[in-house]
Design a protein around this motif. Structure first.
Motif, PDB file in Angstrom:
ATOM      1  N   ARG A  11      20.299 -42.998 -30.821  1.00 36.70           N
ATOM      2  CA  ARG A  11      19.074 -42.327 -31.206  1.00 36.70           C
ATOM      3  C   ARG A  11      19.169 -41.632 -32.222  1.00 36.70           C
ATOM      4  O   ARG A  11      19.959 -40.263 -32.274  1.00 36.70           O
ATOM      5  CB  ARG A  11      18.542 -41.290 -29.990  1.00 36.70           C
ATOM      6  CG  ARG A  11      17.302 -40.572 -30.216  1.00 36.70           C
ATOM      7  CD  ARG A  11      17.020 -39.603 -28.855  1.00 36.70           C
ATOM      8  NE  ARG A  11      18.067 -38.662 -28.668  1.00 36.70           N
ATOM      9  CZ  ARG A  11      18.229 -37.396 -29.000  1.00 36.70           C
ATOM     10  NH1 ARG A  11      17.457 -37.167 -30.034  1.00 36.70           N
ATOM     11  NH2 ARG A  11      19.203 -36.717 -28.700  1.00 36.70           N
ATOM     12  N   ARG A  12      18.771 -42.076 -33.413  1.00 39.81           N
ATOM     13  CA  ARG A  12      19.221 -41.507 -34.604  1.00 39.81           C
ATOM     14  C   ARG A  12      18.136 -41.592 -35.585  1.00 39.81           C
ATOM     15  O   ARG A  12      17.447 -42.528 -35.423  1.00 39.81           O
ATOM     16  CB  ARG A  12      20.548 -42.206 -35.416  1.00 39.81           C
ATOM     17  CG  ARG A  12      21.795 -41.914 -34.614  1.00 39.81           C
ATOM     18  CD  ARG A  12      22.224 -40.521 -34.670  1.00 39.81           C
ATOM     19  NE  ARG A  12      23.546 -40.438 -33.990  1.00 39.81           N
ATOM     20  CZ  ARG A  12      23.562 -39.903 -32.662  1.00 39.81           C
ATOM     21  NH1 ARG A  12      22.730 -39.875 -31.797  1.00 39.81           N
ATOM     22  NH2 ARG A  12      25.048 -39.791 -32.349  1.00 39.81           N
ATOM     23  N   THR A  13      18.051 -40.882 -36.629  1.00 41.29           N
ATOM     24  CA  THR A  13      17.234 -40.906 -37.847  1.00 41.29           C
ATOM     25  C   THR A  13      17.875 -40.733 -39.068  1.00 41.29           C
ATOM     26  O   THR A  13      18.968 -40.006 -39.147  1.00 41.29           O
ATOM     27  CB  THR A  13      16.151 -39.580 -37.722  1.00 41.29           C
ATOM     28  OG1 THR A  13      15.608 -39.461 -36.463  1.00 41.29           O
ATOM     29  CG2 THR A  13      15.289 -39.522 -38.958  1.00 41.29           C
ATOM     30  N   MET A  14      17.590 -41.526 -40.129  1.00 42.96           N
ATOM     31  CA  MET A  14      18.318 -41.732 -41.255  1.00 42.96           C
ATOM     32  C   MET A  14      17.506 -41.051 -42.603  1.00 42.96           C
ATOM     33  O   MET A  14      16.330 -41.275 -42.548  1.00 42.96           O
ATOM     34  CB  MET A  14      18.640 -42.936 -41.239  1.00 42.96           C
ATOM     35  CG  MET A  14      19.641 -43.575 -40.496  1.00 42.96           C
ATOM     36  SD  MET A  14      19.816 -45.741 -40.944  1.00 42.96           S
ATOM     37  CE  MET A  14      20.628 -45.702 -42.448  1.00 42.96           C
ATOM     38  N   ILE A  15      18.122 -40.306 -43.271  1.00 45.14           N
ATOM     39  CA  ILE A  15      17.475 -39.555 -44.489  1.00 45.14           C
ATOM     40  C   ILE A  15      18.174 -40.113 -45.443  1.00 45.14           C
ATOM     41  O   ILE A  15      19.286 -39.986 -45.852  1.00 45.14           O
ATOM     42  CB  ILE A  15      17.604 -38.029 -44.384  1.00 45.14           C
ATOM     43  CG1 ILE A  15      16.733 -37.710 -43.322  1.00 45.14           C
ATOM     44  CG2 ILE A  15      16.883 -37.756 -45.683  1.00 45.14           C
ATOM     45  CD1 ILE A  15      17.385 -37.281 -41.968  1.00 45.14           C
ATOM     46  N   VAL A  16      17.486 -40.967 -46.427  1.00 43.86           N
ATOM     47  CA  VAL A  16      18.270 -41.810 -47.362  1.00 43.86           C
ATOM     48  C   VAL A  16      17.847 -41.054 -48.884  1.00 43.86           C
ATOM     49  O   VAL A  16      16.510 -41.080 -49.087  1.00 43.86           O
ATOM     50  CB  VAL A  16      17.707 -43.309 -47.313  1.00 43.86           C
ATOM     51  CG1 VAL A  16      18.281 -43.978 -48.711  1.00 43.86           C
ATOM     52  CG2 VAL A  16      18.141 -43.947 -46.032  1.00 43.86           C
ATOM     53  N   GLY A  17      18.697 -40.748 -49.487  1.00 45.53           N
ATOM     54  CA  GLY A  17      18.540 -40.317 -50.997  1.00 45.53           C
ATOM     55  C   GLY A  17      19.037 -41.329 -51.944  1.00 45.53           C
ATOM     56  O   GLY A  17      19.889 -41.710 -52.032  1.00 45.53           O
ATOM     57  N   GLU A  18      18.035 -41.650 -52.622  1.00 46.86           N
ATOM     58  CA  GLU A  18      18.019 -42.785 -53.931  1.00 46.86           C
ATOM     59  C   GLU A  18      17.997 -42.187 -55.226  1.00 46.86           C
ATOM     60  O   GLU A  18      17.202 -41.112 -55.355  1.00 46.86           O
ATOM     61  CB  GLU A  18      16.994 -43.896 -53.680  1.00 46.86           C
ATOM     62  CG  GLU A  18      17.235 -44.650 -52.429  1.00 46.86           C
ATOM     63  CD  GLU A  18      15.708 -45.443 -52.444  1.00 46.86           C
ATOM     64  OE1 GLU A  18      15.985 -46.380 -52.674  1.00 46.86           O
ATOM     65  OE2 GLU A  18      14.812 -45.023 -51.765  1.00 46.86           O
ATOM     66  N   ASN A  19      19.163 -42.376 -56.080  1.00 47.78           N
ATOM     67  CA  ASN A  19      19.060 -41.928 -57.373  1.00 47.78           C
ATOM     68  C   ASN A  19      18.906 -40.464 -57.380  1.00 47.78           C
ATOM     69  O   ASN A  19      18.101 -39.869 -58.323  1.00 47.78           O
ATOM     70  CB  ASN A  19      18.151 -42.706 -58.244  1.00 47.78           C
ATOM     71  CG  ASN A  19      18.315 -42.546 -59.640  1.00 47.78           C
ATOM     72  OD1 ASN A  19      19.421 -42.375 -60.023  1.00 47.78           O
ATOM     73  ND2 ASN A  19      17.153 -42.516 -60.507  1.00 47.78           N
ATOM     74  N   LEU A  20      19.601 -39.414 -56.714  1.00 46.06           N
ATOM     75  CA  LEU A  20      19.448 -38.217 -56.553  1.00 46.06           C
ATOM     76  C   LEU A  20      19.870 -37.632 -57.733  1.00 46.06           C
ATOM     77  O   LEU A  20      20.765 -37.943 -58.543  1.00 46.06           O
ATOM     78  CB  LEU A  20      20.374 -37.620 -55.669  1.00 46.06           C
ATOM     79  CG  LEU A  20      20.062 -37.940 -54.256  1.00 46.06           C
ATOM     80  CD1 LEU A  20      20.958 -37.318 -53.271  1.00 46.06           C
ATOM     81  CD2 LEU A  20      18.552 -37.375 -53.680  1.00 46.06           C
ATOM     82  N   GLY A  21      18.990 -36.719 -58.375  1.00 43.71           N
ATOM     83  CA  GLY A  21      19.203 -36.213 -59.543  1.00 43.71           C
ATOM     84  C   GLY A  21      18.644 -36.971 -60.851  1.00 43.71           C
ATOM     85  O   GLY A  21      18.672 -36.376 -61.879  1.00 43.71           O
ATOM     86  N   GLY A  22      18.177 -38.115 -60.597  1.00 38.13           N
ATOM     87  CA  GLY A  22      18.133 -39.086 -61.803  1.00 38.13           C
ATOM     88  C   GLY A  22      16.245 -39.358 -61.809  1.00 38.13           C
ATOM     89  O   GLY A  22      15.516 -38.672 -60.924  1.00 38.13           O
ATOM     90  N   GLU A  23      15.916 -40.337 -62.896  1.00 35.28           N
ATOM     91  CA  GLU A  23      14.540 -40.203 -62.978  1.00 35.28           C
ATOM     92  C   GLU A  23      13.770 -40.668 -61.944  1.00 35.28           C
ATOM     93  O   GLU A  23      12.584 -40.551 -61.620  1.00 35.28           O
ATOM     94  CB  GLU A  23      14.397 -41.337 -64.261  1.00 35.28           C
ATOM     95  CG  GLU A  23      12.929 -41.436 -64.751  1.00 35.28           C
ATOM     96  CD  GLU A  23      12.878 -42.453 -65.992  1.00 35.28           C
ATOM     97  OE1 GLU A  23      11.657 -42.680 -66.304  1.00 35.28           O
ATOM     98  OE2 GLU A  23      13.957 -42.623 -66.451  1.00 35.28           O
TER      99      GLU A  23
END
Length: 402
Positions: free
Chosen positions: A157-169
């Motif tokens: 029982r898990r939820t994923m928070i995915v950050g892509e290109n953080l701080g980028g355009e």
């Protein structure tokens, strides 16, 4: 020579970084960082393989300065360790790490959050920390990304928070279930936060990453577990079983025939991911209750072994809590590094040893008989003998020095 490592996070450079860059004889960094920040006409080396960059930095004279441009906080799973390892002393101007950025985007405090590097530790270890801990940030890379992590989290029982290109355009932060994350393509670079409840407020912590392991107490007394009389592994036997199973962060332990789950609960308390297999509905209820009382996450598989074992993630260690030749044979052939079995019937020792030996294990055994001290106001202290049992511990020869 003087080397300065400057963190890059998509925002303004750290204070004083421009002056350091303008005076540098050599600037090292990834192509995008060099294009954005290297002064015009400066000598540059692309930071692909670290070897050529280190050679170029080492060739600087005592009067020359070098700059390494690196993402985020270079002292956090970054370039600083590699430089120090090669004898290059450096000063550091850090920027925001990707971990800080992602948790800030989530609006979540993160002193309880474990941080692991999948690139360094591998997928297996990263997954098992995600399975065991309530909040984990995974630094992806090396072919291990959100989809690969998600595939291994099915059933938890898990939820994923995915950050892509953080701080980028093209920055994007997505909250998604593992089943969906496994089927998607993700922009690189990325980072993943895996939580059991994205809306929960973390408890107050004194230790970064949550409670440290091992816990302050282990081999807990039987009365600290809800259990059916005579069906719980005694504290003395459990102590030796834990030593042989070697539960720790990054490992997965199966507790097969778990009963009330005392072994699984204690392994989880030591940081291991745990799957408890039990067919008795009443015992399953006790198992769930015990895990909750002790504040650990144990995945429960209700059903009869060996059939229910099919499809489970490969364990590092297996505790077999049921005296059944078919179950032991199945557990001996799942590829675990260690298998531990407790027997009360002496005539089962030889056959059980042979099953483990035939599967390639080196097998040791010991008979345990604990005499507990009893005291009362009317009588002096006396000893009460417990039922003797035999603990067989099996280990693959290649794992002896782990």
């Amino acid at each position: 020579m003087a080397v300065t490592v400057i963190g890059i996070d998509g925002g303004p450079l750290p204070e004083g970084a421009t002056e350091v860059l303008n005076s540098a004889a050599l600037v090292v960094g990834a192509p995008p960082h060099l294009r954005a920040h290297a002064p015009e006409g400066a000598r540059t080396v692309e930071l692909g393989s670290f070897g050529p960059a280190l050679n170029a930095l080492s060739a600087l004279t005592a009067s020359e300065t070098g700059v390494v441009l690196a993402s985020g906080d270079p002292g956090y799973f970054g370039a600083v360790r590699a430089l120090r390892d090669k004898g290059v002393r450096c000063s550091v101007m850090p920027a925001l790490s990707s971990v800080q950025r992602l948790l800030a985007r989530m609006g979540r405090s993160w002193e309880d959050t474990s941080v692991v590097s999948a690139r360094i530790g591998g997928l297996h270890r990263a997954l098992n920390v995600c399975r065991a801990r309530s909040a984990v940030v995974v630094l992806t890379g090396g072919g291990i990304g959100p989809a690969q992590l998600a595939s291994g989290l099915r059933g938890w029982r898990r939820t994923m928070i995915v950050g892509e290109n953080l701080g980028g355009e093209h920055e994007r932060v997505t909250t998604v279930a593992p089943e969906e994350a496994a089927e998607r393509s993700w922009f690189e670079p990325n980072i993943v936060c895996c939580v059991d409840d994205p809306d929960a407020v973390p408890g107050r912590n004194w230790h970064s990453g949550g409670e440290p392991t091992p816990p302050a107490r282990w081999a807990l007394p039987e009365e600290e577990f809800s259990h059916r009389e005579g069906t719980i592994t005694s504290a003395e036997v459990r102590a030796l079983a834990l030593a042989r199973l070697r539960p720790r962060p990054g490992t997965l332990v199966w507790d097969v025939g778990a009963g009330s789950g005392s072994v699984a609960v204690e392994c989880a308390g030591m940081g291991a991911a745990c799957v408890a297999v039990e067919s008795d509905e009443a015992q399953v209820a006790r198992l769930v209750f015990n895990a909750a009382v002790h504040g650990v996450d144990v995945r429960v598989e209700e059903g009869a072994a060996p059939a229910v074992l099919r499809g489970l993630a490969k364990p590092d260690s297996v505790f077999v809590g049921v005296d059944d030749a078919e179950v032991l044979t199945a557990c001996a052939h799942v590829g675990a590094t260690r298998v531990v079995l407790v027997l009360s019937a002496l005539d089962r020792i030889g056959a059980s040893r042979d099953v483990l030996r035939n599967a390639g294990y080196r097998v040791e055994g010991v008979q345990l008989s604990a005499n507990r001290m009893l005291t009362s106001d009317e009588e002096g202290p006396r000893l009460s003998a417990g039922e003797p049992v035999v603990l067989l511990s099996a280990e693959l020869p290649a794992a002896e020095n782990e």
